[in-house]
Every structure is written in C-alpha cells, then in structure tokens.
Design a protein around this motif. Structure first.
Motif, PDB file in Angstrom:
ATOM      1  N   HIS A  98       0.850  -1.183   0.000  1.00 48.78           N
ATOM      2  CA  HIS A  98       0.000   0.000   0.000  1.00 48.78           C
ATOM      3  C   HIS A  98       0.884   1.230   0.000  1.00 48.78           C
ATOM      4  CE1 HIS A  98       0.886  -0.209   4.298  1.00 48.78           C
ATOM      5  NE2 HIS A  98       0.355   1.009   4.464  1.00 48.78           N
ATOM      6  N   SER A  99       0.290   2.343  -0.382  1.00 49.15           N
ATOM      7  CA  SER A  99       1.038   3.591  -0.523  1.00 49.15           C
ATOM      8  C   SER A  99       0.250   4.727   0.113  1.00 49.15           C
ATOM      9  CB  SER A  99       1.295   3.910  -2.002  1.00 49.15           C
ATOM     10  OG  SER A  99       1.928   2.823  -2.658  1.00 49.15           O
ATOM     11  N   GLY A 100       0.957   5.813   0.375  1.00 45.54           N
ATOM     12  CA  GLY A 100       0.325   6.989   0.959  1.00 45.54           C
ATOM     13  C   GLY A 100       0.977   8.256   0.458  1.00 45.54           C
ATOM     14  N   MET A 108      -4.474   7.534   0.663  1.00 46.11           N
ATOM     15  CA  MET A 108      -3.941   6.176   0.736  1.00 46.11           C
ATOM     16  C   MET A 108      -4.530   5.359  -0.403  1.00 46.11           C
ATOM     17  SD  MET A 108      -2.067   6.310   3.551  1.00 46.11           S
ATOM     18  CE  MET A 108      -1.718   4.578   3.845  1.00 46.11           C
ATOM     19  N   TRP A 109      -3.757   4.336  -0.862  1.00 47.27           N
ATOM     20  CA  TRP A 109      -4.269   3.380  -1.848  1.00 47.27           C
ATOM     21  C   TRP A 109      -3.438   2.110  -1.776  1.00 47.27           C
ATOM     22  CZ3 TRP A 109      -1.188   7.483  -2.819  1.00 47.27           C
ATOM     23  CH2 TRP A 109      -0.051   7.314  -3.603  1.00 47.27           C
ATOM     24  N   ASN A 158      -5.729  -3.301   1.483  1.00 43.87           N
ATOM     25  CA  ASN A 158      -6.404  -2.759   2.672  1.00 43.87           C
ATOM     26  C   ASN A 158      -7.028  -3.870   3.504  1.00 43.87           C
ATOM     27  OD1 ASN A 158      -7.221  -0.602   4.326  1.00 43.87           O
ATOM     28  ND2 ASN A 158      -9.268  -0.617   3.415  1.00 43.87           N
ATOM     29  N   GLN A 189      -4.814  -1.097   6.626  1.00 40.93           N
ATOM     30  CA  GLN A 189      -3.636  -0.237   6.587  1.00 40.93           C
ATOM     31  C   GLN A 189      -3.844   1.014   5.736  1.00 40.93           C
ATOM     32  OE1 GLN A 189      -3.967  -3.423   5.415  1.00 40.93           O
ATOM     33  NE2 GLN A 189      -2.238  -3.996   4.107  1.00 40.93           N
ATOM     34  N   CYS A 190      -4.902   1.055   4.924  1.00 42.16           N
ATOM     35  CA  CYS A 190      -5.207   2.265   4.165  1.00 42.16           C
ATOM     36  C   CYS A 190      -6.185   3.170   4.904  1.00 42.16           C
ATOM     37  CB  CYS A 190      -5.773   1.917   2.785  1.00 42.16           C
ATOM     38  SG  CYS A 190      -4.522   1.316   1.626  1.00 42.16           S
ATOM     39  N   CYS A 238       4.874   3.707   6.694  1.00 37.87           N
ATOM     40  CA  CYS A 238       4.042   2.539   6.395  1.00 37.87           C
ATOM     41  C   CYS A 238       4.810   1.257   6.698  1.00 37.87           C
ATOM     42  CB  CYS A 238       3.602   2.534   4.934  1.00 37.87           C
ATOM     43  SG  CYS A 238       2.590   3.948   4.484  1.00 37.87           S
ATOM     44  N   SER A 249      -0.014   1.671   9.386  1.00 44.61           N
ATOM     45  CA  SER A 249       0.491   2.967   8.945  1.00 44.61           C
ATOM     46  C   SER A 249       0.509   3.921  10.141  1.00 44.61           C
ATOM     47  CB  SER A 249      -0.387   3.568   7.830  1.00 44.61           C
ATOM     48  OG  SER A 249      -0.465   2.693   6.726  1.00 44.61           O
TER      49      SER A 249
END
Length: 1570
Positions: free
Chosen positions: A100-102, A112-113, A116, A120-121, A155, A160
C-alpha cells in the motif's frame, strides 16, 4: 557526470532530480539514467511497487499493482504512470508499505491506496483501494471533530503511522505495532497513540511489525518528579534486592501483566490478497528515497529465508504464558548464563574491516560489518542521504546527488500475520496527557531519564548490563561501597533544557527513542524478546543525543549527533554492523576511525550508511546480505544532482566541517574535560580555581551543545530546502557570537588565575609523561611542550573554528552574484565571525600577558589585586610614567588594568576604578577607560555618560555608600542603586547626584529588627509626591509627601484587625500632622469621626457615628466633644445642647424622647450611664396636630460643609494641571502637564515589567494626551460629544489627573460611608457631598474646555425639522427624544461617570433611611401578588377594555382566563424591573419611559381605534405593573431619583412619569386601609 555548474543560480530542470537505476548489489554497479520530464524529489518503494514524487507535487507509480484490477497492473521503473486521482493536489510527501502507498498534501491531508485487508489504508469496508483516496484524520475529542494536519507518513506491512503538526502520532491498521489501547483489529480509522500524548514526537518509522518514534525529552521539572516504588497497575514492587553470600542482586525486572508488556499471538486475517500470503518465491525488499535519494527493490531467493520462516511468534511465549509476573528461578539462571555468554562474545570478538576493493563480494554470502559501496564513476558525486522502505516525510531538495533515509527489505516469517493480543492492553485511558506521561516515567524507572552529568559516563559493558529492563544485575560489594561515597556537586555536561537563546531555531539533542510492536528478534531494544502493545522508552539511548531512527524488517537503527550508529534486532546477515548475535539492546556499529555517519537506512537484511571521511565527499557504506547479480530481477533507483563544486558542494562541506568539529569537541569533553574535573576535586586547586574550572566546564558544555545542535540543523538542511535564509548561523548569529564570547572569557579567567598551571602536576600524574592524546587533540606538533601550555592550546582550539566559519561562508558567497541579497547576507555573516575571531585572539593575548605579569608580580599585593576578569593594559616598569613633584626617595609604580588604575608605593597601593575616573590624563588611560565602558578604545576622551560602580568616602550624605548605575559628568544621573553600610538601600532614578523621580527606599529599624519601606516619587533627594510608606511598626501610609514628610492628602492604616489599636485615617496632612478635613475610623472602639483636624487632634466641627447607632454632630476642641452639639440614639432619642467631654453632657440643652416628650434645662453626666437634669418636662397635648408633636432636629447644620470636604484632593489635581489655586492658571500649560504626566507614567510602566501596560491601554493614553478641542469658538453638539467621550476615558484612567481625582474621591467616599459610616442619618450629607463633587469637577472641566457653557447653558442642536423645535428645555438626549438644544449641566455630564462608582454605599444609606416605609410597601406587594391577573386588575379598578384578551406564551398567543397569573403586561413588568440594574437617575427615568411605552403598545394592540391616555385610565394600569414588578427597595429608588434628578427634566415628560411612579409607591403603602 557530464558537466558541473558553479553557481546555484544556474539550476535547470535537466540538471537536478535525476533518476538512475541499477540492479542489486555487487562489486561493480553501473547506474542507468531514467529520463523523466520533471525532477524527482522523493521516491518510496514497497515489495513490488514504487512511488515517485516529482517537482510540482505530482505522483507517479511503477511496479506491480494488483489492487488496480482492470487498470494497468504492472509498469516497469523506466515507464512510471501518473496517479491522476491526485491531480489538483500538491503532494509534499509520499510513503510506501509492502502493498500500500500513501501521500501527504500541502494542506496536511492524507491519501492512501493499495492493499487494505488489514485496514492499513484507513478505509473501512474495502479490501483494496485502487486509487489514491482521502483518509480523514479526525480528533474525536473536539466537537465537531477537528481535522488533524499531518506532516509525514510511515508505512509497515499491516499498519500505517502519521505524525501530526501537533507532533502527535496517529495509527491505523492491524497488530500490536499500532500502540493503541484496543483489542479489536483492524483499526479502520486513524486513532491517536494516547501513550505518547503530551510528548513532542519528532519522527516516526515503521518496520515490518514494529514501530519507532523519536521523541523530545520532557522538561527538567517533569523528569525530576519522585519515582514510585510500586507498579501503578498491579501494585507489585518495581525494584527488588537479594543479598547473596558474596554479592547483591538488584532487580528491576518487574513485568506487569496489565501492560505495557503483553504476550503476542498470531492470527490470520480474512481476505488476504494472494500476493501477500505467498512468500515462497521472492524476498520483499523496499526502499524510500526522498529529495533525490537512493531506493532499492530486490526480489530474490535467499537461503537464509528459511530461518525466518521457521521463526514463530510462539517462541517468545515462555514468559508471557506464566500467570506470575516473575520468571521462575531456573529461567533466571538460564537467562543470566545466556547473557553472560553473549557479553563475553561481544568483548572478545574484534573485527577489522578491509577496504572495499580488497573484498571478494561474489564469494561471500554473508559479510558482517560495514564496507564502502564501490560504484561506477557516474556515482562519484554528492550523496546526501540514505533511502528507506518506511516512508519518510517529503522534503523538497533540488541540489545534490541524494540517497535518502531508509532501505527496507521485508521478509516476514510464514504465518507471521498481525493478530490480536492475548492480554489486556496497558495504558491509562481517560486520564490527562501530562499525568499519564508522569506515570509512565515513574514505571520506567530512573534509567529512562537523561541526567547529563559530566562525570556519569559509565563503562561500556557495565552500562549495557545495568540498562537492561528485566535483567538481574549483579552488583559487587566493592561497587556498592564505591557508590555509597558522597559525591561532589556535578557540573552539567549538557545544558538542562538546551540553550534558551536557540529556542525552536535548532533541533533538540535531548531525545528519546520509543518502540512498540513485535519483539521476537529483539528489534524493540528493551533487552528481551517480548512484544509491547504500547510505546516504551529505550532507556540506554536516552542520553545518546539520537537525531534519526530507521526501521528494517526485524532490526532497528539510531543515529546520534556524534555520528555514531546504534543497531539492534536481527543480525542474521550481519546487517547490524558488528559480529554480535541478534541483540536485544542497542549496540554501536563497528566503523573505522574517522568515519562520521550522518544518515542511515535499513532494509530487511541489510543496512546503508552515509558518512564523511577525510573530505566532504559523502561515502556510502553497506552492511548485510550479499546477492549475486544473476539472482537480481528488480532495479534500485538513485536520485542525483549535477552541482558538485558549487553551492551544494559548499553546503556539504559546511555540514561536514561542523560534524567533524562536534565530534572533536565531544572527544575533548569525554577524554580531557571530565578527567580534569575529577582531578580538580581530588587535588587542592583552591576555591577560586575550582569555581573557575567549573565555570569553564559549563561554558564548554554550552558551546559543545550548540555545535551539536547546529550540526544536526545543517545535516537536516541537506535533506530539505537548501537556501541561504535557512542557515541559522546567519539569521541568528548572535547566539553563536555570545556563546563563543562567553567561552573565551571563561578560558581567559582560568588562565589569568593560574588554573592551567595548577592543573599541570595532577594532569602529569594522570596523562603520563607522554601525553600523546593531549597533543593529538590539541593539534600540536611541538615536542617537549609544557603540559600547562598544551592545556591552554587545547582549550583555545575552538576559537580557530570561527575562521572556518568565515572561510566556508565566503565560499558559499562566491556562488551568487555580488548584487544579490544572499551574497550580502553571507558576506555580513563572514565579517561577523572573522571579526569575532580577531577579537578573541586579542583577548587571548591579553590573558596570557596578564598571567605572565602575575607570575612576576610581588606576592603580597597579588591576592588583593588579582581578579579573574582583570586584564593588564600597561605598567610603568616597561612604559615610563613618573609622578610630578614626587620626593627624591619615593618609589611610584603605576599599573593600568582594564578596570582600574593602581598606584603602588613601597608596600601600599591605591586603586582608582576607571569607571569613575573623570580626570583628563594620558591618552592611553582615556582609551583604557573607554574600553572599560565596553567601547572600542579609539576615542580621544572617555564618554561623559557611563554606567559604573563607586564607593563614596567623602560625601557626608553618601559616605561609605556604594552606588551602581548611570553617571553624568561625575554625578549619579539616571537609574541606579545606592547601598549604605547600615543597610539602607535606594533603587530608582537620580538627577545631579540626588534622588529624583520614582524610587524604592528601604531603611532598617534597629529596635524592631524590621525595615521601613518607601516606594514613590522623590525630588532633590527627598520624598516628594505620591508614594507608599510601609513602617516597621506595621503602619502603612499611602498619599502625598513633601520634604520627607506626609503633606497633602493621604491615608494611614495603623495596626491590623487583630492588633491592639487598629485604625484608619484618610484626609489632609500638613507637615506630617493631620490638619484639615479627614475621616478617622477607630476600629477598636467602633467609632468613625468625620470632621476637622488641627495638629493631629480633632478641632472644629465634625460628626461621629458608632456601631451602636449613636450619632453626634457639633463642635470639637482639643480632641474632645466640647461646645454645642446634637446627639441622637438609635431609637430617635435626641439631645441638643452643650458638651464638655466625649459623650458627656454639661450645660443647657433639650432632651427629646422618641414619643415626643422632652426635657428642657441643664444637663450633666455621661450618655448611657445616668444623667442629672435640672429643668422642665413637657408632654405635648394629645390633641395637637402631627406637625406640632415632633421637635425634629435638622441634621447637618453643625457638620462640615460639603464644599470644605476633601479640599486637599482637589488642590492636588489643580497643582498637577499647573495651577497654584483653583481656576488660576493657563489652559495651554495644563494640557502640557497632562501630556507630560501620561508620557512619564507610560515610561515608568514600560521600565517595570510587573507594571506593564496592555497595547490597548497604551493607545488610550496616547489619545488622552491631545486636546479634543480643535478650534476656538462656541461648542457644537459634535464638539460636546467629543468632550464627553474624552472625560469618560480620562476618568477611567488613573494615570490621568482627572482619573486620579476620580479614583481618590471614590476611595474617600467609600471610606466615609461604608462600615460604621453606613448610618441612615448620614444620607443627607452623602447626597450633598456628591453634589459638591459634581460642582468642583465641573469647574475643572470648564478650565480645560473654556468654551463649554456654564451650568444651565444651552448648546444649539442643528435640525431642519420644524417638529423638533418644540420644548427647548430638555437636558439629556439619553432621556428625551432629540430637541433643538441641549442644556449643559454637571449632573448630565459627570454623574454617569461618577455615580456608578459611588452607588453601593449611597444606595445602602437610602435603604436604611427608607427601611420602615419599604417594609410596609413590601408586605402589601406580597399580599396583592397572590391574586391572579384578572382579579388584581378588577381590584385596582382597571377598565375592562384595557384588560389583555390574550398574551404571548413561548411564541404563541394564549387566551387569558381567570386563573392566569403573571402574564398580563409581562413585557412592561420585565422592563420596569430593570430599574434596579441602573445607576443614574437619567437611566432610571429612561426605564420608566420604556415601561410606559410597553404598556401603551400592549393596550393599542387590543384596541382598534387610535387611543390617547388620560391619567385616570393610565394610573391603575401602571399600578398593576408596579405591583407585578416586585421591586424590593422601590422607596429607595424613588428617593434617589428625586434627590439627584437633573432639574431641567423635573417639569417635562420624564417628570410626569416619575410623579406617577412615586404616587404608585405611596398608593401601595396605604392600600391596606382602603
């Protein structure tokens, strides 16, 4: 690099933020250039994907995107795709977890994407989030919930973290690594980590299943709180001691079952994506690079992965599974043995790191230790920081080859999914943040606090053993005996709380590292493998000055300000940088000498370090797993800039030089200064030298701490914006200049007093005859140099760094155009540091010259003349100076110091302080005097105005007194302080050598052993003006002084309520005696005298009232009632006649009884104890009229007339305006005196912080300095309003003469008529006194505003409406509708200002006077109000047509029925009740008028035709409203209006309305007889 640029102004988008990639790690790496349209500012990598932030705030992604579903699922690193969902948002930071990313936007929002499954998003009900989606970080404690602004993201695999602008941590996702007080996972919404609330978090980092936070230490007052001896949750002892045969075991291994420790169980999360659960085919590795930094992502088969996969969470369940919080004996023994073996291995294992080019990387699978990374020539440029898999905050930097923050390569064990905890989480829910912080400090024990003692650096092995929580530390009896010795007061190495001048300008070095989450690999650093559900401080790092933390999959790193790296956790591939086994406590990584690390990054099984070597070119070091090039299938990107020799290169050189300097200062501090302090205690250096050595240590510590903070600031600046204005040493150069000045002064003082010479022998014993360490640190190449000279050279060494500052700032300046602002700023900074370096060099020469002089100076005078700050300028033995007309055999020796001139003759000497040397002597003396006054020594003559200290020996008034303060032409002038030998002290202002202005004077009383204290104004050396004098006897005088005597108006308080004779006098004083009108309150006897005085005795007419209700008015002589007087008792018994003593009747008189009977004749005897009467008794005829029955005495005839009261108060106001007598003076001079008084008061309040004025008050005072009359001529309505507003502001300001007058009048009025003075017989005098105030104040107002009409004059009011030209007799616009003119009167102009202040005592007198009438009225009101509305209206004779048919109730009209009560005419009733909340008669009449209008409004609404009132119709209705209003003291209100009403409204509309109210009052009193 193809080209290099010299000036930072030559940037172009093609030369910065360049992206390079390479595959894996091997001996030779050739990065490939990736072409992008915009410079890359930051990169972050997960397991199989990466995120790039480019200039302009756009975000690109590359790699595999299983969450994209139908969208593009895989993109190579050479062709990243734009995240269009973030279009329109300016992103400033990106972060990447495993899947996942932020992103953080400029306004602090979070997007966030990605995967999940574990929350975590931060988006509920979604397994995957395909595109960047906003995540709301809300504070639930506010209403409505407040959005939290986020600074950075981090993350992990399933969680996160976010760091808010308030420096608090917010978490979401799953697992104990969240640090939340919950047992339910996933946590879908961001929640605050309450265990860190109240602390200032600087940075967060995420490992696979653990979290780190860098936290600023608490203030000293929080850290010093007493620590409890029991756990706050389970009530078990925190520390235990076991006495063995040959040693004592002290244990701090308390394990609380309630928290913060808890067992950790694993559980599977539903809906896990296949790409997450399948770990068999690849190793997950990710890297984050910011501002142009390196990122690595590698998928490979690692043979060591099997060890990780076989590692289960249940392996740490031993301790956690027990019911008891303590392990059993067998477990303790095994644990101790294991620790002992580990420690032994650590001590014996020594490793030498070979050069990078001599290592065969292809044949070595695991290489413990650290080695430089060798790459192609394309990477031989500036590397600015290491990249990391935990997402760091975005910092936009554009000027360097960068490799940033962390490289994380995650390889979680099989099945190692975050699960729910098995225990109850700890913490303190519901409590205040500070209280919880204090409790956690207590639970963690003393070792979590940083003491900063210069002598508390323990041995490495011992410190590690004793800092382990949960470890039974064996302490030998020898150590216990050594610890029991008394300690000498320690000198703090680090200034407590940092440098106060620096504030928030520089990073804090007083930090702590907190960790939480899983700990099976020891990655938490608490000395065990247990998980932590909540953040816990790593004790042994609390005093290490950590400035950066990094988290790998199963290991952690901490970088200190001294360029040391501590590592702990898994060491399966040597990623910790040393040979030790997996360690559960932080240990130093092994680095070659001279290598200074300034950035770190952590991967799954490797560590990256950025360091300085011999030059400023950054060196990249790698430690950890080696992989073969053939096994690599993913790329590692790198961001770079082309500016190598220009601005960025100079910035790197400046930061590298500062880091090197700080390491050197720290080495001197630890290896030299600390032993010298110990030597100073063990060897007798003398008290003076010991104090100076401690002062030197403190100043050195401040300089060292400032350098460390500046080093951290410059290092952080390389990762962020690289601008000249961000350099603290330019914007706030005074901090550095002052610190260096202070340090140089302390070294010079120690040198002058022979401190280094005294340290030579003990230092020789300690360092030996070959002090190579001293020579190396002092950078001295001379042989056989004396040890004292070596110490001097060592401690003067920091001054050379100022030249380095100047050189590097000048080098930075060459990168800019000469005309640019940045160039000028750098040039100015360079000049400041170079000038200081030259100045400190001169001061060193002066100190050495002075030291050599004292070595050869005759010893008898050395002790009296040798002082630390004293420096020798010249002396007559080498510079000829002779005394004219001296004797043949006289010996004269002149010595000029920087603060005094010494004239020595034989064995005697005379000292002449330069600060008070006023003769014009030789030029060198003048220059020395100028230097003593902090000048440059270039003037031909010293300044005439100085600040100096001097002891008088001739002046009769100031003999043997010491003065310290400002001088002018040889006399004290300005602010200063005088101290006499007998204890007297004056602090204040002087003029021409005399006290003049405001001052504070303390004079001891020898008999009472207390002080007299005067605070007030002086004139020509005497108390003159307003002041306060506190006598040693307890008396307090507040008022006017003249020639050191009480003169004018003042108040004297004698004794207290508990003393023998408490009393208060307020009135006029003449030459220290009561003379004139005054009020004396004898608290002991319960009497109050209001009358005339002469020479401290009652003389003339006066009034006495007592607490028993007696009232006397008449003549006084020689302090006694003597002459004609009137005496009344509480029951109205009255005597009018002659008196001879207090309360003693003697002579002719008339005694009237309460029933009207009276005696007439001669009386003798004391009142209340029997009277002798010779005369006639009269009993009035029963059938006489009421007017003939009473012989009422008219009071006030024998009292002091109102205009004679408080004359001193008004005279002082006239004097402040410049008038010798009332009305005799110039108007212009009066306004000038007002402006001077206000300006002087403002300056006095500005100089005294405790008397500081607010900004609005200052603005008000400025406006009062100007005359509101702009021109001469008749006063118009506009000018009249300006005058009225000016008077309101002036009377509200005690600093204005009118405000001071108003404040004094209020004080004397309350003093007169409060307490015993609250006697109903004083009502007439109280009213007349107010009318006298109005007349005399109006005289002052007309003097200030001469154009104002006299009393009763009319100001025309312009109006074009002919209807407004009726009734020109109106006075006040507040009372009537606008009229063609306004009548000027003292009551309409001044009563609204004066009466509200006097209202409480005045109304009390009215209430006492009208008590009987009001009781009758109130009884009738209560009786009649029992009836409902319709019955009361009928009883009062109100015509039926005026009865309300319906009344409004809660917005709806309700029909009036027979049972309705308190509903009719409700609005008029409420309006009339407001009469009790107003003060002035005009306001009360306004309320009556509004009441009539409300009655009329309600009647007209029920009648269709137009209607006009007649008094016969109106009176019953108004009587009903008065009854329903229930005004308790209506009689008092009516009397007050009648007495103080403006005469001009008595016959108008308001007069008629008031007469109606008065008639209602009397009607209600007699209602019961009708």
């Amino acid at each position: 690099m193809e080209s290099q640029r010299k000036s930072s102004g030559e940037d172009s988008s093609g030369e910065r933020g360049l992206l390079h990639t390479w595959k894996g790690y091997s001996c030779s790496v050739t990065p490939e250039r990736v072409l992008l349209s915009r410079p890359v500012l930051q990169a972050a990598l997960g397991t199989r994907h990466g995120v790039l932030l480019v200039e302009g705030g756009q975000v690109y992604s590359f790699g595999e995107f299983p969450w994209k579903q139908s969208q593009v699922s895989e993109v190579g690193p050479l062709k990243p795709v734009l995240e269009s969902a973030l279009s329109g948002q300016r992103v400033v930071a990106v972060a990447a977890g495993n899947f996942h990313s932020g992103a953080v936007t400029e306004d602090g929002g979070v997007h966030m994407w990605g995967e999940n499954s574990f929350g975590q998003c931060g988006l509920s009900s979604l397994t995957v989030v395909p595109n960047p989606t906003p995540v709301a970080v809300l504070d639930p404690d506010t209403s409505p919930p407040h959005t939290i602004r986020v600074l950075e993201l981090a993350c992990g695999e399933q969680h996160s973290l976010a760091l808010s602008a308030q420096h608090e941590v917010w978490a979401w996702g799953s697992g104990c690594q969240l640090g939340l007080v919950t047992t339910i996972f996933p946590v879908w919404k961001p929640q605050k980590v309450e265990h860190l609330a109240g602390r200032h978090v600087l940075q967060v980092a995420c490992g696979a299943f653990h979290s780190l936070a860098l936290v600023r230490c608490l203030p000293p007052q929080e850290a010093r709180r007493p620590l409890p001896d029991k756990c706050g949750q389970c009530n078990q002892l925190l520390y235990t001691m076991t006495d063995k045969e040959d040693h004592v075991i002290i244990s701090d291994s308390h394990y609380c079952p309630l928290g913060p420790l808890s067992s950790h169980t694993s559980a599977s999360a539903p809906g896990l994506h296949p790409s997450i659960t399948d770990h068999t085919g690849y190793e997950r590795r990710r890297t984050v690079a910011q501002n142009g930094e390196v990122l690595t992502t590698t998928d490979s088969d690692i043979s060591a992965a099997g060890t990780d996969s076989g590692r289960t969470v249940g392996g740490v369940g031993g301790a956690g599974s027990q019911n008891s919080p303590y392990p059993d004996d067998q477990a303790v023994k095994e644990y101790l043995k294991k620790l002992s073996d580990t420690s032994l291995a650590e001590e014996t294992a020594k490793m030498t790191i070979p050069p990078a080019d001599s290592l065969d990387l292809l044949t070595s699978d695991l290489l413990p230790g650290v080695m430089p990374v060798t790459t192609s020539s394309a990477l031989n440029s500036l590397v600015s920081s290491c990249a990391s898999a935990v997402a760091e905050r975005v910092v936009s930097t554009c000027e360097a080859l960068s490799l940033k923050k962390r490289i994380n390569c995650y390889n979680p064990g099989v099945g190692g999914v975050a699960g729910a905890p098995g225990g109850v989480p700890g913490g303190f829910p519901g409590g205040p943040a500070e209280e919880r912080v204090r409790l956690e400090e207590s639970m963690q024990g003393k070792k979590s606090c940083s003491t900063g003692d210069i002598r508390e650096e323990e041995a490495e092995g011992l410190s590690r053993r004793l800092s382990l929580p949960g470890l039974l530390s064996q302490v030998s009896p020898r150590l216990l005996r050594r610890a029991s010795r008394p300690k000498v007061r320690a000198v703090p190495l680090t200034p407590v709380g940092g440098l106060p001048e620096a504030g928030e300008l520089l990073p804090s070095l007083q930090t702590e590292v907190w960790s939480w989450g899983r700990g099976e690999e020891g990655q938490l650093g608490h000395g065990d493998n247990l998980p932590r559900l909540q953040p816990l401080c790593i004790k042994c790092l609390s005093s290490k000055e950590v400035v950066l933390v990094a988290a790998g999959a199963h290991h952690s790193l901490a970088l200190t300000a001294q360029s040391q790296v501590f590592s702990w956790g898994s060491n399966s591939s040597g990623q910790l940088g040393h040979m030790a086994c997996p360690t559960t406590i932080p240990r130093l990584a092994k680095l070659s000498e001279g290598i200074r690390v300034w950035d770190v990054g952590a991967g799954a099984q490797h560590t990256l370090l950025l360091a300085d070597g011999d030059c400023y070119q950054p060196i990249l070091y790698y430690s950890g797993q080696q992989v073969r090039e053939a096994a690599q299938d993913c790329t590692e990107p790198l961001l770079s800039d082309r500016n190598v020799t220009g601005f960025i290169a100079s910035l790197h050189e400046l930061a590298a030089a500062e880091r090197k300097f700080y390491c050197k200062l720290s080495s001197v501090k630890n290896h030299i200064l600390r032993p010298l302090l110990d030597l100073g205690e063990n060897y007798s250096l003398g008290p003076a030298s010991t104090v100076l050595l401690q002062s030197l240590a403190r100043c050195y510590s401040r300089l060292c701490h400032l350098t460390g903070q500046h080093s951290a600031s410059l290092t952080a600046n390389l990762r962020r914006r690289r601008e000249v204005k961000s350099l603290v040493m330019l914007e706030h150069a005074s901090i550095f200049l002052d610190t260096y000045n202070e340090y140089c002064c302390s070294v010079g003082n120690f040198l002058v007093m022979g401190g280094f010479h005294a340290l030579a022998k003990p230092s020789l014993d300690f360092f030996g005859k070959c002090p190579e360490l001293l020579q190396r640190l002092a950078e001295s190449s001379e042989e056989n140099i004396p040890l004292s000279d070596l110490l001097v050279a060592l401690f003067y060494l920091p001054m050379r760094h100022l030249h380095e500052y100047g050189r590097l700032l000048l080098k930075l300046g060459t990168c800019f155009e000469v005309s640019s602002v940045d160039y000028q700023q750098l040039q100015d900074g360079c000049s400041k540091f170079e000038a200081l370096a030259l100045h400190l060099k001169r001061r060193r020469k002066e100190a050495e010259y002075t030291y050599q002089f004292w070595k050869s100076f005759p010893g008898k005078m050395t002790d009296s003349l040798r002082k630390p700050p004293r420096r020798l300028i010249c002396e007559s033995s080498n510079k000829a100076l002779t005394l004219q007309n001296s004797g043949r055999f006289s010996v004269n020796w002149f010595i000029l110091f920087n603060d005094a001139l010494v004239h020595a003759q034989f064995s005697t000497h005379h000292v002449f302080p330069l600060a008070t040397l006023w003769a014009k002597w030789l030029r060198s003396i003048n220059q020395a005097v100028d230097q003593a006054m902090s000048g440059a020594g270039q003037r031909a003559e010293p300044p005439i105005s100085r600040t100096a200290s001097y002891t008088f020996y001739k002046d009769s008034r100031l003999k043997e007194a010491t003065y310290e303060g400002r001088w002018l032409a040889g006399k004290p002038n300005g602010r200063g302080m005088v101290k006499w030998l007998d204890g007297r002290i004056y602090t204040g202002t002087f003029k021409n050598g005399l006290e003049d202005g405001f001052g504070d004077y303390v004079m001891p009383s020898k008999t009472l052993n207390l002080n007299d204290h005067y605070q007030g104004h002086w004139k020509e050396g005497k108390m003159h003006g307003i002041g306060t004098y506190k006598y040693a006897t307890g008396e307090l005088y507040e008022g006017s002084f003249q020639d050191n005597m009480r003169h004018g108006h003042g108040m004297l308080r004698s004794g207290t309520l508990n003393s023998s004779s408490p009393s208060v006098f307020i009135g006029q004083w003449v030459h220290d005696k009561k003379t004139g009108y005054g009020v004396f309150d004898d608290i002991t006897r319960g009497e109050k005298y209001m009358g005339m005085w002469q020479d401290d005795q009652r003389q003339g007419t006066g009034v006495i009232v007592t607490q028993f209700g007696l009232y006397y008015e008449g003549a006084f002589n020689n302090n006694k009632m003597q002459g004609t007087g009137v005496l009344l008792s509480e029951d109205n018994t009255t005597y009018e006649g002659e008196f001879s003593e207090d309360w003693t009747l003697n002579g002719k008189g008339v005694l009237t009884m309460a029933n009207g009977d009276y005696f007439e004749g001669t009386f003798t005897g004391e009142w209340g104890s029997g009277l002798k009467v010779t005369g006639s008794f009269f009993k009035p005829n029963l059938y006489d009229s009421d007017g003939d029955k009473g012989r009422a005495v008219k009071l006030g005839r024998l009292a002091v007339r109102p205009e004679q009261k408080w004359r001193a108060v008004f005279e002082e106001c006239w004097m402040r305006l410049g008038c010798e007598a009332p009305g005799q003076g110039e108007n212009q001079r009066a306004w000038e005196n007002i402006a001077v008084a206000l300006t002087t008061s403002r300056r006095l309040h500005r100089d005294c912080p405790e008397m500081n004025l607010s900004q609005s008050h200052n603005i008000t005072l400025e406006s009062l300095e100007f005359n509101p009359q702009q021109h001469v001529g008749p006063v118009t309505m506009e000018r009249y309003d300006r005058i009225r507003h000016y008077l309101i502001k002036a009377c509200d300001t005690p600093l204005h003469p009118l405000g001071r007058l108003m404040e004094t009048l209020v004080a004397v009025y309350r003093m007169t008529y409060v307490g015993v003075g609250a006697n109903r017989r004083l009502l007439l005098q109280a009213v007349n006194e107010i009318m006298s105030y109005l007349a005399r104040i109006f005289q002052l107002v007309r003097f200030l505003f001469p154009d104002l009409p006299e009393e009763g004059g009319v100001i025309p009011e312009p109006s074009s409406d002919p209807q407004d030209k009726k009734d020109s007799n109106c006075a006040d616009t507040q009372l009537e509708s606008p009229k063609p003119g306004r009548v000027v009167s003292s009551s309409s102009l001044l009563l609204p200002v004066l009466l509200p202040r006097l209202y409480p005592p005045l109304f009390t007198l009215y209430a006492l006077e009208k008590e009987r009438e009001d009781d009758v009225y109130w009884e009738c009101v209560l009786r009649l109000n029992k009836q409902p509305d319709m019955a009361l209206l009928a009883f009062l004779g109100v015509q039926h047509k005026f009865w309300p048919v319906s009344v409004p109730v809660l917005g709806e009209r309700t029909e009036v029925v027979s049972s309705t009560k308190d509903a009719c005419f409700a609005s008029a009733t409420e309006t009339l009740q407001q009469i009790s909340t107003t003060f002035t008669p005009s306001d009360k009449l306004q309320v009556i008028q509004l009441t009539f209008e409300e009655i009329t409004k309600e009647v007209v609404s029920s009648l269709e035709n137009s209607f006009l009132w007649s008094m016969d119709d109106l009176f019953p209705v108004f009587l009903y409203v008065v009854l329903r209003a229930r005004i308790r003291n209506l009689g008092s209100e009516v009397s007050l209006i009648e007495d103080l009403m403006d005469p001009c409204v008595q016959h108008g509309e308001h007069g008629i309305m008031f007469t109606t109210l008065k008639a209602c009052y009397y009607q209600i009193q007699h209602e019961k007889t009708t």
